[in-house]
Design a protein around this motif. Sequence first.
Motif, PDB file in Angstrom:
ATOM      1  N   HIS A  46       0.955  -1.180  -0.049  1.00  0.00           N
ATOM      2  CA  HIS A  46      -0.057   0.166   0.139  1.00  0.00           C
ATOM      3  C   HIS A  46       1.003   1.298   0.116  1.00  0.00           C
ATOM      4  CE1 HIS A  46      -2.690   3.027   1.786  1.00  0.00           C
ATOM      5  NE2 HIS A  46      -3.679   2.531   0.915  1.00  0.00           N
ATOM      6  N   VAL A  47       0.262   2.222  -0.685  1.00  0.00           N
ATOM      7  CA  VAL A  47       1.086   3.496  -0.777  1.00  0.00           C
ATOM      8  C   VAL A  47       0.038   4.642  -0.245  1.00  0.00           C
ATOM      9  CG1 VAL A  47       2.586   5.253  -1.874  1.00  0.00           C
ATOM     10  CG2 VAL A  47       2.688   3.018  -2.635  1.00  0.00           C
ATOM     11  N   LEU A  48       0.161   5.047   0.882  1.00  0.00           N
ATOM     12  CA  LEU A  48      -0.479   6.248   1.246  1.00  0.00           C
ATOM     13  C   LEU A  48       0.218   7.805   0.887  1.00  0.00           C
ATOM     14  CD1 LEU A  48      -2.928   7.460   2.800  1.00  0.00           C
ATOM     15  CD2 LEU A  48      -1.476   7.388   4.994  1.00  0.00           C
ATOM     16  N   LEU A  49      -0.477   8.502   0.183  1.00  0.00           N
ATOM     17  CA  LEU A  49      -0.190   9.598  -0.433  1.00  0.00           C
ATOM     18  C   LEU A  49      -1.094  10.744   0.301  1.00  0.00           C
ATOM     19  CD1 LEU A  49       0.279   9.877  -4.168  1.00  0.00           C
ATOM     20  CD2 LEU A  49       2.074   9.437  -2.548  1.00  0.00           C
ATOM     21  N   ARG A  50      -0.537  11.509   1.075  1.00  0.00           N
ATOM     22  CA  ARG A  50      -1.302  12.288   2.009  1.00  0.00           C
ATOM     23  C   ARG A  50      -1.180  13.899   1.249  1.00  0.00           C
ATOM     24  NH1 ARG A  50       0.353  12.733   7.530  1.00  0.00           N
ATOM     25  NH2 ARG A  50      -1.815  13.056   8.090  1.00  0.00           N
ATOM     26  N   ARG A  51      -0.672  14.152   0.036  1.00  0.00           N
ATOM     27  CA  ARG A  51      -0.770  15.227  -0.637  1.00  0.00           C
ATOM     28  C   ARG A  51      -0.425  15.043  -2.057  1.00  0.00           C
ATOM     29  NH1 ARG A  51       1.313  19.727   1.291  1.00  0.00           N
ATOM     30  NH2 ARG A  51       1.786  20.160  -0.677  1.00  0.00           N
ATOM     31  N   LYS A  52      -0.758  15.948  -3.234  1.00  0.00           N
ATOM     32  CA  LYS A  52      -0.544  15.850  -4.518  1.00  0.00           C
ATOM     33  C   LYS A  52       0.529  15.927  -5.063  1.00  0.00           C
ATOM     34  CE  LYS A  52      -5.407  16.843  -6.257  1.00  0.00           C
ATOM     35  NZ  LYS A  52      -6.092  17.326  -5.050  1.00  0.00           N
TER      36      LYS A  52
ATOM     37  N   SER B  27      13.184  12.943   5.218  1.00  0.00           N
ATOM     38  CA  SER B  27      13.666  11.903   5.760  1.00  0.00           C
ATOM     39  C   SER B  27      12.990  10.998   5.896  1.00  0.00           C
ATOM     40  CB  SER B  27      14.349  12.369   7.099  1.00  0.00           C
ATOM     41  OG  SER B  27      12.989  12.406   7.969  1.00  0.00           O
ATOM     42  N   PHE B  28      13.531   9.587   5.873  1.00  0.00           N
ATOM     43  CA  PHE B  28      12.687   8.420   6.092  1.00  0.00           C
ATOM     44  C   PHE B  28      12.355   7.853   7.692  1.00  0.00           C
ATOM     45  CE2 PHE B  28      13.758   8.571   1.625  1.00  0.00           C
ATOM     46  CZ  PHE B  28      12.463   8.231   1.092  1.00  0.00           C
TER      47      PHE B  28
ATOM     48  N   VAL C   3       3.658   7.331   2.905  1.00  0.00           N
ATOM     49  CA  VAL C   3       3.876   6.052   3.629  1.00  0.00           C
ATOM     50  C   VAL C   3       3.577   4.597   2.870  1.00  0.00           C
ATOM     51  CG1 VAL C   3       3.050   4.686   5.697  1.00  0.00           C
ATOM     52  CG2 VAL C   3       2.832   7.215   5.815  1.00  0.00           C
ATOM     53  N   PHE C   4       4.758   4.036   2.666  1.00  0.00           N
ATOM     54  CA  PHE C   4       4.590   2.674   2.077  1.00  0.00           C
ATOM     55  C   PHE C   4       4.586   1.577   3.129  1.00  0.00           C
ATOM     56  CE2 PHE C   4       7.900   5.534  -0.038  1.00  0.00           C
ATOM     57  CZ  PHE C   4       7.490   5.343  -1.296  1.00  0.00           C
ATOM     58  N   THR C   5       3.542   0.794   3.078  1.00  0.00           N
ATOM     59  CA  THR C   5       3.326  -0.561   3.922  1.00  0.00           C
ATOM     60  C   THR C   5       3.915  -1.484   2.724  1.00  0.00           C
ATOM     61  OG1 THR C   5       1.582   0.696   4.609  1.00  0.00           O
ATOM     62  CG2 THR C   5       1.790  -1.593   4.992  1.00  0.00           C
ATOM     63  N   LEU C   6       4.901  -2.272   3.493  1.00  0.00           N
ATOM     64  CA  LEU C   6       5.466  -3.661   2.672  1.00  0.00           C
ATOM     65  C   LEU C   6       4.959  -4.790   3.176  1.00  0.00           C
ATOM     66  CD1 LEU C   6       9.205  -2.047   2.876  1.00  0.00           C
ATOM     67  CD2 LEU C   6       7.423  -1.673   1.082  1.00  0.00           C
ATOM     68  N   SER C   7       5.106  -5.872   2.582  1.00  0.00           N
ATOM     69  CA  SER C   7       4.790  -7.143   2.888  1.00  0.00           C
ATOM     70  C   SER C   7       5.383  -7.848   4.045  1.00  0.00           C
ATOM     71  CB  SER C   7       4.859  -8.145   1.585  1.00  0.00           C
ATOM     72  OG  SER C   7       6.270  -7.979   1.183  1.00  0.00           O
TER      73      SER C   7
ATOM     74  N   VAL D 234       7.463   2.519   5.763  1.00  0.00           N
ATOM     75  CA  VAL D 234       8.641   3.609   5.446  1.00  0.00           C
ATOM     76  C   VAL D 234       7.810   4.823   5.028  1.00  0.00           C
ATOM     77  CG1 VAL D 234      10.245   3.974   3.783  1.00  0.00           C
ATOM     78  CG2 VAL D 234      10.037   1.719   4.447  1.00  0.00           C
ATOM     79  N   THR D 235       8.151   5.668   6.006  1.00  0.00           N
ATOM     80  CA  THR D 235       7.362   6.993   5.997  1.00  0.00           C
ATOM     81  C   THR D 235       8.242   8.040   5.608  1.00  0.00           C
ATOM     82  OG1 THR D 235       5.904   6.173   7.767  1.00  0.00           O
ATOM     83  CG2 THR D 235       6.040   8.536   7.233  1.00  0.00           C
ATOM     84  N   PHE D 236       7.998   8.972   4.570  1.00  0.00           N
ATOM     85  CA  PHE D 236       8.718  10.089   4.244  1.00  0.00           C
ATOM     86  C   PHE D 236       8.155  11.253   4.798  1.00  0.00           C
ATOM     87  CE2 PHE D 236       9.691  13.253   0.901  1.00  0.00           C
ATOM     88  CZ  PHE D 236      11.000  13.305   1.303  1.00  0.00           C
ATOM     89  N   ASN D 237       9.121  12.080   5.592  1.00  0.00           N
ATOM     90  CA  ASN D 237       8.576  13.109   6.117  1.00  0.00           C
ATOM     91  C   ASN D 237       9.423  14.160   5.747  1.00  0.00           C
ATOM     92  OD1 ASN D 237       9.246  15.247   8.590  1.00  0.00           O
ATOM     93  ND2 ASN D 237       7.341  14.228   9.216  1.00  0.00           N
ATOM     94  N   ASP D 238       8.740  15.517   5.129  1.00  0.00           N
ATOM     95  CA  ASP D 238       9.611  16.468   4.505  1.00  0.00           C
ATOM     96  C   ASP D 238       8.894  18.031   5.020  1.00  0.00           C
ATOM     97  OD1 ASP D 238      11.019  18.084   2.918  1.00  0.00           O
ATOM     98  OD2 ASP D 238      10.408  17.204   1.114  1.00  0.00           O
ATOM     99  N   PRO D 239       9.232  18.587   6.136  1.00  0.00           N
ATOM    100  CA  PRO D 239       8.468  19.779   6.407  1.00  0.00           C
ATOM    101  C   PRO D 239       8.641  20.812   5.356  1.00  0.00           C
ATOM    102  CG  PRO D 239      10.243  18.974   8.196  1.00  0.00           C
ATOM    103  CD  PRO D 239      10.263  18.048   6.910  1.00  0.00           C
TER     104      PRO D 239
END
Length: 259
Positions: free
Chosen positions: A8-14, A62-63, A87-91, A96-101
């Motif tokens: 799953h890949v959660l995109l919280r913005r465009k 950062s991850f 947010v990448f959810t792996l099997s 793995v979450t990408f954070n970038d202020p």
Amino acid sequence: MRGARIMHVLLRRKNLRRPFPRAFASRLKGRRIRSVSRRGKYLLVALDCGDTLLMHLGMSGSFRINRDSKRRTATAEVTGERHDHVVFTLSNGVTVTFNDPRRFGVMDLLGDGRASHQVFAAMGPEPLEASFDAAALARALTGKRVALKVALLDQRVVAGLGNIYASEALHLAGLSPRRRSSMLAAAAGRPTPGAVRLAAAIKTVLRQAIARKERPYRASRFRVYDHEGEPCRTPGCRGTIRRISQAGRSTFYCPACQR
Ligand SMILES: [Zn+2]
């Protein structure tokens, strides 16, 4: 990530610095990750379909890796952090979450074969590889009229060096950022003693930075970067760190010991 499947890949913005590619999440979903590598400032995640996920941290990205999410769920963990954008959810249960202020980061999908993209074709040597040495640096700077600091940011000269570590390396090597680049190459492109010091200094500041693994940003870890007006740290030097602007970027240096 290597060997796992993207559930799953959660995109919280465009967008980050630029919009995510079309159908980004659905193109990644279900793909198995073959390898994870880096070239210059880019992270490359090779997928079983032949596409490559390309990621760049930008200024502040950062991850965060969470190995504790034991449930193998297709739904990404609900994340409370404001700047968690992807947010990448792996099997294997890892997220793995990408954070970038500041959102200067980039994510892109390169189709089959395009990982050997134009950007990579022109890119210079990796600074920590043996192929990057004083001779390679002098060759790349031969005939260049731009200031040394500006040349170091040119990814064709050396890959992956950014604004902070270009300043840091020049300070360690005792070379002025304003010096004309071609002065590091002697006749027939042979390295000068300054080129020898600079190639070694680039490797040293990068190795030290990797060893520190420090986050978040703290200016105290740098020799000159963000230390305008403070005393120089070079033993025996009584200079004061100055900030100047070169090609639109801040350069910090000591006019007393950097010649
Ligand atoms: Zn100094």
